[in-house]
Write a protein that holds these residues in place. Sequence first.
Motif, short mmCIF file in Angstrom:
data_model
loop_
_atom_site.label_atom_id
_atom_site.label_comp_id
_atom_site.label_asym_id
_atom_site.label_seq_id
_atom_site.Cartn_x
_atom_site.Cartn_y
_atom_site.Cartn_z
N SER A 191 0.83 -1.21 0.00
CA SER A 191 0.00 0.00 0.00
C SER A 191 0.85 1.24 0.00
N ALA A 248 2.94 1.05 -3.60
CA ALA A 248 2.17 1.04 -4.84
C ALA A 248 1.02 2.02 -4.80
N LEU A 249 0.38 2.13 -3.68
CA LEU A 249 -0.78 3.00 -3.59
C LEU A 249 -0.49 4.28 -2.83
N LEU A 250 0.76 4.49 -2.45
CA LEU A 250 1.20 5.74 -1.83
C LEU A 250 0.41 6.08 -0.58
N PHE A 251 0.20 5.08 0.23
CA PHE A 251 -0.52 5.36 1.48
C PHE A 251 0.42 5.98 2.51
N TYR A 257 -5.98 -3.37 5.95
CA TYR A 257 -6.15 -4.60 5.18
C TYR A 257 -6.42 -5.79 6.09
#
Lengths: 483, 163
Positions: free
Chosen positions: B109, B112-115, B125
């Motif tokens: 996260s 890849a998802l820049l959390f 999750y």
Amino acid sequence: MGNPTDLTVHPLPPAKGTDPEAVLLYLSSITDASKIREWFLQPVLSALVHNQDISDVAELFVHHGFPVNGSTIEKKVSAIALQLYEGKCVLLVNGQQKAVAVDVSQWHDRSVTAPEIEHSIIGPRDAFVEDIAANVSMIRRRIRHENLIVESFEIGNKSRTQVNLVYMKGLVNHQVLEQLQQRLQATNLDVLLDTTQLADLIVNKGKSFNPFPLFQVTERPDKVVASIMEGRILLLVDTTPTGALFPATVTALYQTTDDYYFPALSGTFIRIVRYVGLLITLFLPGIYVSITSVNYDVLRIQFMLAVAASREGVPYPAYIEVLIMMTLLELINEATVRLPKVIGGTATIVGGLIIGASVAQSHLVGNIMIVITGAVAIGSFTVANYMIGVAWRICSYALALLAIPWGLNGIAIGSAFILLFLCHIKSLGVPYLSPLSTWQFKDFFKDMLFRLPLMLHAIRPSIYSQAAKGTKRLSLQEGEDTL
Amino acid sequence: MIRLSNEPKLHYPILLFITILPLTASRPVSVLVDAVGRNSVWFIFLIVLLVIAGTWMNLQISRRHGNISLMLASGEILFRWITPVTYILYAILFFGVASYTIALGGDLSSRALLFNDPRNAILFYSIVSACAALFPIETLLRYSQVVMILVAPLFFWWHLPCS
């Protein structure tokens, strides 16, 4: 019977102060006057003209070839009323213990026209109509085989609507068939208006909030025939110009007849375009909200600058922008569907061009949002089944809402739950996401993701029915084996 | 959602296997070592033992009680209240395993998802996984399968050295 205004009572012969020998009853609104005249009135009139003895009406009718489609019924008001409401005329003859009902019905049907919902570029141009017999005839015309079974049911306490189940013996999924038969027999409706109403009662038992259609509505007999030959079952309802196919999967809802009438590569290309349309509809609004509200640094700086420039002067956050445009899109969509065709185009132009351009100029939304809205609208219109298109749009809203606080993570979480739900639901026992979730490898590549040439999927898929598994729909000539 | 009385046949060990193995196997050994210590690589053998033990248990239950789940069978063998308790234990186990595998699986996260915060990602999750565990096992198996087809390739692609 409440003395209906269209109830006609003909004394036979025409009474002249004496009791008639017979009485002919019918409802003039649903009967064919020419048949009544030819079968009942003409013999009497002819006898009168030729000064024949008309005292024995029964013998007169028999002599003139009494219509053979008659049946005897009890001389009771309730029994006679039932026959009258089905468009039959009832002949009551003095001295006879039974009445005779003859089918002279004439329902006001329209003729067969081209499909209005499921357009295709090539292929047959006939579509189902309201007359169930005509619909069955369209199927029988395409499958002239003894294994084509048409089962009949009567649904609706008051409407007494005829319902047919059509399937191929030997290919059908027996578990699905048994479930359908049981649920049809258990259905206790007052009035049946449409196929979807009954199909929803069958698959969801009328108590589910699932937005995804678990049956496939179609008006195309060619699609129906192809589906039946894969082991699926058609539900036809009288007075409805659409049938419902069971079981339904996402794959089936994304297949169109054009896929199969076009060359394989073109068919595959069109299908992939449709899937791309789905991805755009589902994710684009949420992604826009994410990259403008939460995940600023996910894209290149040049692109983000362009997005920021397009939003210059817009006085509220991106998600409000998305909600405004998506709501406008839904309004235009609904107006276009509901309006008459004559002014439907005007609504689209006014909504799409004028309002779209105006909101951008007045800085109510950014220019990129207009592009996104257009892409979402066009993406959602590529879907072959309108019902699943609406379901995807609902999911799209949910993803956009999740993206407001959590950005791309919200979209990932929402997508996971949508996927989980799609894996969970079944259409009469068949997983909704098959062959993807059931990993039927061959079917997945042959006719879901791609549309391979017919030679390469000569074997029927096993998604819908295990009975159809391994059976051939195309036999190769000797020495013609391709793979 | 789950209905205890109508739950189809279950294969919990397979679920654990599907959940854990791809994620743990996708990480280089060095990451595992850095994340949870040098001995953590032996975790995979524990999982295999767990799978074998679970499969054996499942077979025993199937032999004695037909196609019912471990939870339902325990309720039939012992007391009725054991069933919900075992379900809760299963959810806790699933939650713990999910947390552990997400931690091992790396900061998907955050990268890849820049959390930006792996702890939040792990928490989110894990909760999502625990909620997902409330669906019947058949759904989870199908879900795992679809994820393996659609998402896992992207996951591996993201972690390729050249990407």
